[in-house]
Design a protein around this motif. Sequence first.
Motif, PDB file in Angstrom:
ATOM      1  N   ASP A  66     104.608  99.252  74.666  1.00  0.00           N
ATOM      2  CA  ASP A  66     103.187  99.048  74.360  1.00  0.00           C
ATOM      3  C   ASP A  66     102.293  99.504  75.508  1.00  0.00           C
ATOM      4  O   ASP A  66     101.170  99.952  75.283  1.00  0.00           O
ATOM      5  CB  ASP A  66     102.910  97.572  74.043  1.00  0.00           C
ATOM      6  N   ALA A  67     102.793  99.400  76.745  1.00  0.00           N
ATOM      7  CA  ALA A  67     102.017  99.806  77.921  1.00  0.00           C
ATOM      8  C   ALA A  67     102.232 101.290  78.239  1.00  0.00           C
ATOM      9  O   ALA A  67     101.811 101.762  79.296  1.00  0.00           O
ATOM     10  CB  ALA A  67     102.409  98.954  79.119  1.00  0.00           C
ATOM     11  N   SER A  68     102.888 102.015  77.341  1.00  0.00           N
ATOM     12  CA  SER A  68     103.196 103.443  77.515  1.00  0.00           C
ATOM     13  C   SER A  68     104.009 103.713  78.777  1.00  0.00           C
ATOM     14  O   SER A  68     103.910 104.762  79.390  1.00  0.00           O
ATOM     15  CB  SER A  68     101.904 104.270  77.536  1.00  0.00           C
ATOM     16  N   GLU A  69     104.851 102.748  79.145  1.00  0.00           N
ATOM     17  CA  GLU A  69     105.718 102.916  80.305  1.00  0.00           C
ATOM     18  C   GLU A  69     107.109 103.402  79.904  1.00  0.00           C
ATOM     19  O   GLU A  69     107.942 103.679  80.759  1.00  0.00           O
ATOM     20  CB  GLU A  69     105.842 101.590  81.061  1.00  0.00           C
ATOM     21  N   SER A  70     107.352 103.488  78.612  1.00  0.00           N
ATOM     22  CA  SER A  70     108.638 103.973  78.120  1.00  0.00           C
ATOM     23  C   SER A  70     108.441 104.515  76.717  1.00  0.00           C
ATOM     24  O   SER A  70     107.383 104.371  76.117  1.00  0.00           O
ATOM     25  CB  SER A  70     109.667 102.836  78.104  1.00  0.00           C
ATOM     26  N   GLN A  71     109.486 105.152  76.228  1.00  0.00           N
ATOM     27  CA  GLN A  71     109.424 105.664  74.858  1.00  0.00           C
ATOM     28  C   GLN A  71     110.765 105.439  74.186  1.00  0.00           C
ATOM     29  O   GLN A  71     111.796 105.366  74.844  1.00  0.00           O
ATOM     30  CB  GLN A  71     109.066 107.143  74.842  1.00  0.00           C
ATOM     31  N   PHE A  72     110.730 105.281  72.895  1.00  0.00           N
ATOM     32  CA  PHE A  72     111.947 105.135  72.126  1.00  0.00           C
ATOM     33  C   PHE A  72     112.389 106.512  71.652  1.00  0.00           C
ATOM     34  O   PHE A  72     111.570 107.369  71.351  1.00  0.00           O
ATOM     35  CB  PHE A  72     111.722 104.212  70.923  1.00  0.00           C
ATOM     36  N   ILE A  73     113.707 106.703  71.635  1.00  0.00           N
ATOM     37  CA  ILE A  73     114.254 107.963  71.126  1.00  0.00           C
ATOM     38  C   ILE A  73     115.195 107.626  69.980  1.00  0.00           C
ATOM     39  O   ILE A  73     115.684 106.502  69.861  1.00  0.00           O
ATOM     40  CB  ILE A  73     114.980 108.755  72.231  1.00  0.00           C
ATOM     41  N   SER A  74     115.468 108.609  69.173  1.00  0.00           N
ATOM     42  CA  SER A  74     116.354 108.382  68.028  1.00  0.00           C
ATOM     43  C   SER A  74     117.792 108.213  68.502  1.00  0.00           C
ATOM     44  O   SER A  74     118.153 108.566  69.628  1.00  0.00           O
ATOM     45  CB  SER A  74     116.275 109.570  67.064  1.00  0.00           C
ATOM     46  N   ASP A  75     118.605 107.685  67.628  1.00  0.00           N
ATOM     47  CA  ASP A  75     120.016 107.512  67.932  1.00  0.00           C
ATOM     48  C   ASP A  75     120.670 108.860  68.223  1.00  0.00           C
ATOM     49  O   ASP A  75     121.477 108.976  69.149  1.00  0.00           O
ATOM     50  CB  ASP A  75     120.700 106.805  66.762  1.00  0.00           C
ATOM     51  N   GLU A  77     119.237 111.556  69.456  1.00  0.00           N
ATOM     52  CA  GLU A  77     118.801 112.005  70.782  1.00  0.00           C
ATOM     53  C   GLU A  77     119.560 111.261  71.879  1.00  0.00           C
ATOM     54  O   GLU A  77     119.983 111.857  72.867  1.00  0.00           O
ATOM     55  CB  GLU A  77     117.295 111.755  70.966  1.00  0.00           C
ATOM     56  N   MET A  78     119.736 109.978  71.692  1.00  0.00           N
ATOM     57  CA  MET A  78     120.449 109.178  72.678  1.00  0.00           C
ATOM     58  C   MET A  78     121.897 109.626  72.792  1.00  0.00           C
ATOM     59  O   MET A  78     122.424 109.803  73.889  1.00  0.00           O
ATOM     60  CB  MET A  78     120.375 107.694  72.295  1.00  0.00           C
ATOM     61  N   ASN A  79     122.563 109.836  71.657  1.00  0.00           N
ATOM     62  CA  ASN A  79     123.959 110.274  71.675  1.00  0.00           C
ATOM     63  C   ASN A  79     124.100 111.636  72.341  1.00  0.00           C
ATOM     64  O   ASN A  79     125.035 111.877  73.105  1.00  0.00           O
ATOM     65  CB  ASN A  79     124.540 110.295  70.260  1.00  0.00           C
ATOM     66  N   SER A  80     123.178 112.529  72.072  1.00  0.00           N
ATOM     67  CA  SER A  80     123.193 113.851  72.690  1.00  0.00           C
ATOM     68  C   SER A  80     123.013 113.737  74.206  1.00  0.00           C
ATOM     69  O   SER A  80     123.728 114.377  74.985  1.00  0.00           O
ATOM     70  CB  SER A  80     122.087 114.718  72.083  1.00  0.00           C
TER      71      SER A  80
END
Length: 94
Positions: A66-75, A77-80
Amino acid sequence: MSTIHFRIDDETKRLAMQAAERQKMSLTEIMRQRAEELAAEERQYQDSEYDVWLEQQITQAFSRYDASESQFISDDEMNSHMAELKAQAARGKL
């Protein structure tokens, strides 16, 4: 299996054995049962401690997002990304 030894006074032992006989159990059986109950209570306590910790971690992750200090990536993307890191580690470049 383990054995537990402890000392109690004679009167306590006598009364405990009488109580066990009334329940048609041996004092050893009752003490084993109580030790198992204590262990189950501790497991439940530890599980609830983990649940509290996990909830805090999740809340912190969403707060950072919420504070734009991180971002979520797809599964995918994470596996790659993890596959690339593992490959680099295997080549000694990490």
